[in-house]
Design an enzyme around this catalytic site. Structure first.
Site, mmCIF file in Angstrom:
data_model
loop_
_atom_site.group_PDB
_atom_site.id
_atom_site.type_symbol
_atom_site.label_atom_id
_atom_site.label_comp_id
_atom_site.label_asym_id
_atom_site.label_seq_id
_atom_site.Cartn_x
_atom_site.Cartn_y
_atom_site.Cartn_z
ATOM 1 N N SER A 15 0.831 -1.208 0.000
ATOM 2 C CA SER A 15 0.000 0.000 0.000
ATOM 3 C C SER A 15 0.867 1.260 0.000
ATOM 4 O O SER A 15 2.055 1.196 0.346
ATOM 5 C CB SER A 15 -0.882 -0.043 1.263
ATOM 6 O OG SER A 15 -1.568 1.166 1.470
ATOM 7 N N ASP A 36 4.202 -7.884 3.021
ATOM 8 C CA ASP A 36 3.171 -7.118 3.741
ATOM 9 C C ASP A 36 2.376 -8.058 4.643
ATOM 10 O O ASP A 36 2.203 -9.246 4.346
ATOM 11 C CB ASP A 36 2.235 -6.419 2.749
ATOM 12 C CG ASP A 36 1.560 -5.189 3.342
ATOM 13 O OD1 ASP A 36 1.891 -4.064 2.903
ATOM 14 O OD2 ASP A 36 0.711 -5.346 4.252
ATOM 15 N N ASP A 62 4.581 -10.398 8.887
ATOM 16 C CA ASP A 62 4.318 -9.437 9.960
ATOM 17 C C ASP A 62 5.675 -9.041 10.532
ATOM 18 O O ASP A 62 6.368 -9.865 11.130
ATOM 19 C CB ASP A 62 3.459 -10.110 11.042
ATOM 20 C CG ASP A 62 3.171 -9.182 12.212
ATOM 21 O OD1 ASP A 62 3.755 -8.072 12.263
ATOM 22 O OD2 ASP A 62 2.369 -9.576 13.075
ATOM 23 N N ASN A 89 9.746 -0.327 5.432
ATOM 24 C CA ASN A 89 8.757 0.761 5.293
ATOM 25 C C ASN A 89 7.472 0.528 6.089
ATOM 26 O O ASN A 89 6.731 1.481 6.354
ATOM 27 C CB ASN A 89 8.451 0.900 3.783
ATOM 28 C CG ASN A 89 7.151 1.610 3.509
ATOM 29 O OD1 ASN A 89 7.068 2.823 3.568
ATOM 30 N ND2 ASN A 89 6.085 0.836 3.225
ATOM 31 N N TYR A 154 4.517 6.790 18.618
ATOM 32 C CA TYR A 154 4.975 6.695 17.219
ATOM 33 C C TYR A 154 6.184 7.615 17.001
ATOM 34 O O TYR A 154 7.185 7.210 16.411
ATOM 35 C CB TYR A 154 3.795 7.092 16.335
ATOM 36 C CG TYR A 154 4.034 7.176 14.852
ATOM 37 C CD1 TYR A 154 3.978 6.043 14.045
ATOM 38 C CD2 TYR A 154 4.250 8.418 14.231
ATOM 39 C CE1 TYR A 154 4.148 6.141 12.666
ATOM 40 C CE2 TYR A 154 4.420 8.523 12.864
ATOM 41 C CZ TYR A 154 4.366 7.379 12.085
ATOM 42 O OH TYR A 154 4.532 7.474 10.714
ATOM 43 N N LYS A 158 9.834 6.368 15.834
ATOM 44 C CA LYS A 158 10.470 6.876 14.611
ATOM 45 C C LYS A 158 11.800 7.561 14.948
ATOM 46 O O LYS A 158 12.764 7.467 14.184
ATOM 47 C CB LYS A 158 9.535 7.846 13.884
ATOM 48 C CG LYS A 158 8.271 7.183 13.323
ATOM 49 C CD LYS A 158 8.574 6.181 12.220
ATOM 50 C CE LYS A 158 7.338 5.765 11.454
ATOM 51 N NZ LYS A 158 7.619 4.787 10.385
HETATM 52 N N1 LIG Z 1 1.318 8.728 5.157
HETATM 53 C C1 LIG Z 1 1.942 9.593 5.938
HETATM 54 O O1 LIG Z 1 1.497 10.751 6.101
HETATM 55 C C2 LIG Z 1 3.237 9.208 6.600
HETATM 56 C C3 LIG Z 1 3.945 10.217 7.273
HETATM 57 C C4 LIG Z 1 5.139 9.892 7.889
HETATM 58 C C5 LIG Z 1 5.631 8.600 7.837
HETATM 59 N N2 LIG Z 1 4.920 7.637 7.185
HETATM 60 C C6 LIG Z 1 5.493 6.291 7.165
HETATM 61 O O2 LIG Z 1 5.524 5.787 5.849
HETATM 62 C C7 LIG Z 1 5.482 4.355 5.891
HETATM 63 C C8 LIG Z 1 4.444 3.840 4.909
HETATM 64 O O3 LIG Z 1 3.171 4.283 5.328
HETATM 65 P P1 LIG Z 1 1.992 4.653 4.302
HETATM 66 O O4 LIG Z 1 1.624 6.040 4.560
HETATM 67 O O5 LIG Z 1 2.351 4.224 2.934
HETATM 68 O O6 LIG Z 1 0.834 3.750 4.942
HETATM 69 P P2 LIG Z 1 -0.144 2.626 4.339
HETATM 70 O O7 LIG Z 1 -1.081 2.342 5.453
HETATM 71 O O8 LIG Z 1 -0.665 3.022 3.020
HETATM 72 O O9 LIG Z 1 0.841 1.376 4.134
HETATM 73 C C9 LIG Z 1 1.425 0.720 5.208
HETATM 74 C C10 LIG Z 1 1.565 -0.737 4.839
HETATM 75 O O10 LIG Z 1 2.242 -1.386 5.922
HETATM 76 C C11 LIG Z 1 1.598 -2.629 6.159
HETATM 77 N N3 LIG Z 1 1.831 -3.046 7.529
HETATM 78 C C12 LIG Z 1 1.283 -2.536 8.662
HETATM 79 N N4 LIG Z 1 1.708 -3.234 9.721
HETATM 80 C C13 LIG Z 1 2.537 -4.204 9.253
HETATM 81 C C14 LIG Z 1 3.265 -5.241 9.854
HETATM 82 N N5 LIG Z 1 3.223 -5.454 11.178
HETATM 83 N N6 LIG Z 1 4.020 -6.057 9.072
HETATM 84 C C15 LIG Z 1 4.068 -5.866 7.728
HETATM 85 N N7 LIG Z 1 3.368 -4.920 7.103
HETATM 86 C C16 LIG Z 1 2.617 -4.082 7.858
HETATM 87 C C17 LIG Z 1 0.124 -2.378 5.885
HETATM 88 O O11 LIG Z 1 -0.581 -3.581 5.627
HETATM 89 C C18 LIG Z 1 0.213 -1.448 4.669
HETATM 90 O O12 LIG Z 1 0.187 -2.182 3.456
HETATM 91 C C19 LIG Z 1 5.192 3.986 7.354
HETATM 92 O O13 LIG Z 1 6.400 3.615 7.996
HETATM 93 C C20 LIG Z 1 4.678 5.271 7.946
HETATM 94 O O14 LIG Z 1 4.905 5.357 9.327
HETATM 95 C C21 LIG Z 1 3.739 7.914 6.558
#
Ligand SMILES: NC(=O)c1ccc[n+]([C@@H]2O[C@H](COP(=O)([O-])OP(=O)(O)OC[C@H]3O[C@@H](n4cnc5c(N)ncnc54)[C@H](O)[C@@H]3O)[C@@H](O)[C@H]2O)c1
Length: 250
Positions: A15, A36, A62, A89, A154, A158
């Site tokens: 995702s 994932d 996981d 990620n 969180y 991070k």
């Molecule tokens: N979207 C934002 O605004 C934002 C901001 C700062 C940091 N981030 C970071 O970016 C990264 C990606 O997030 P995103 O925004 O694409 O989110 P998203 O929810 O679209 O994707 C996250 C993915 O991680 C998977 N996931 C969750 N827990 C898991 C686990 N225990 N094991 C394996 N997979 C797991 C989910 O199934 C999902 O497919 C994350 O580390 C998030 O913290 C996102």
């Protein structure tokens, strides 16, 4: 083709930012393991890549489970015989005041957002050390640099990720293994949609305060991740690159 003959593992690849990164890596020649928790999404992204002519497998994993991570890495090694790039990620959060959180919540947030990186890096390093090559990109967050209200645990996880990346970067530099973080700001993904729920006014106010006046696209973060994973970043290690429209500057 910056990633010709390279094999990449992307956790959370089903995702948002992870999906965009998996697609870009494959477009530039890498064989990609889309790992994932959500197996349907992992295989959908892998199929999307394969039907566009790229190489990919979907792997259910996981990242909070060390044994899951080890099996995932074994599967990638059995399939492709090497791992050159790790994009760690996967992430998760739920916005709430710290006073309302409990131990179970702390364990989950730290498990996904910090311990998950430890498990993945620990599992791939022996292969990278043996081959004397590796590019590791940990996806952190600006929350880990400047803090984010409602995202206390969180932010801590991070921040720990960023500190860990610097220490491990020093330890493994002698093997030509580079470790860097990419720290997204607000990015338009499912995670942000979940954070927005019930916090719309606050999120709109934050978006207005972004110098570039909009949230980022997952592809914009993925480009920075691919840069850090590529030969263009061969002399960069132990660094954190924010991709945030200028929301924080440091
Ligand atoms: N979207 C934002 O605004 C934002 C901001 C700062 C940091 N981030 C970071 O970016 C990264 C990606 O997030 P995103 O925004 O694409 O989110 P998203 O929810 O679209 O994707 C996250 C993915 O991680 C998977 N996931 C969750 N827990 C898991 C686990 N225990 N094991 C394996 N997979 C797991 C989910 O199934 C999902 O497919 C994350 O580390 C998030 O913290 C996102």
């Amino acid at each position: 083709m910056r990633f010709e003959n390279r094999v990449a593992v992307v956790t959370g690849g089903g995702s948002g930012i992870g999906r965009a990164t998996s697609i870009f890596l494959a477009e530039e020649g890498a064989a990609v393991a889309v790992a994932d928790l959500d197996s349907t999404r992992a295989s959908q992204v892998a199929e999307e890549i394969s039907s566009a002519g790229g190489k990919a497998i979907g792997v259910t994993c996981d990242v909070t489970s060390t044994s899951d991570v080890r099996s995932m890495v074994k599967k990638v090694m059995d399939t492709y015989g090497q791992i050159d790039i790790l994009v760690s990620n996967a992430g998760w959060d739920k916005v709430m005041p710290f006073v309302d959180t409990n131990e179970e919540f702390w364990d989950k947030v730290i498990g996904v957002n910090y311990r998950g990186h430890l498990a993945c890096v620990h599992a791939v390093l022996p292969h990278m050390i043996e081959r004397e090559y590796g590019r590791i990109v940990l996806v952190a967050s600006d929350a880990g640099r400047v803090g984010s209200s409602g995202e206390t645990v969180y932010s801590g996880a991070k921040g720990a990720t960023i500190a860990f990346s610097k220490a491990i970067a020093r330890e493994v530099a002698r093997y030509s293994i580079n470790v860097n973080c990419v720290a997204p700001g607000l990015t338009d993904t499912a995670m942000l949609a979940a954070v927005r729920e019930g916090n719309e006014r606050l999120m709109d106010a934050i978006t207005r305060s972004i110098p570039l006046r909009r949230v980022g696209k997952p592809e914009e973060v993925a480009k920075a991740i691919c840069f850090m994973a590529s030969p263009d970043a061969d002399y960069i290690t132990g660094q954190t690159l924010s991709v945030n429209g200028g929301l924080t500057m440091s």
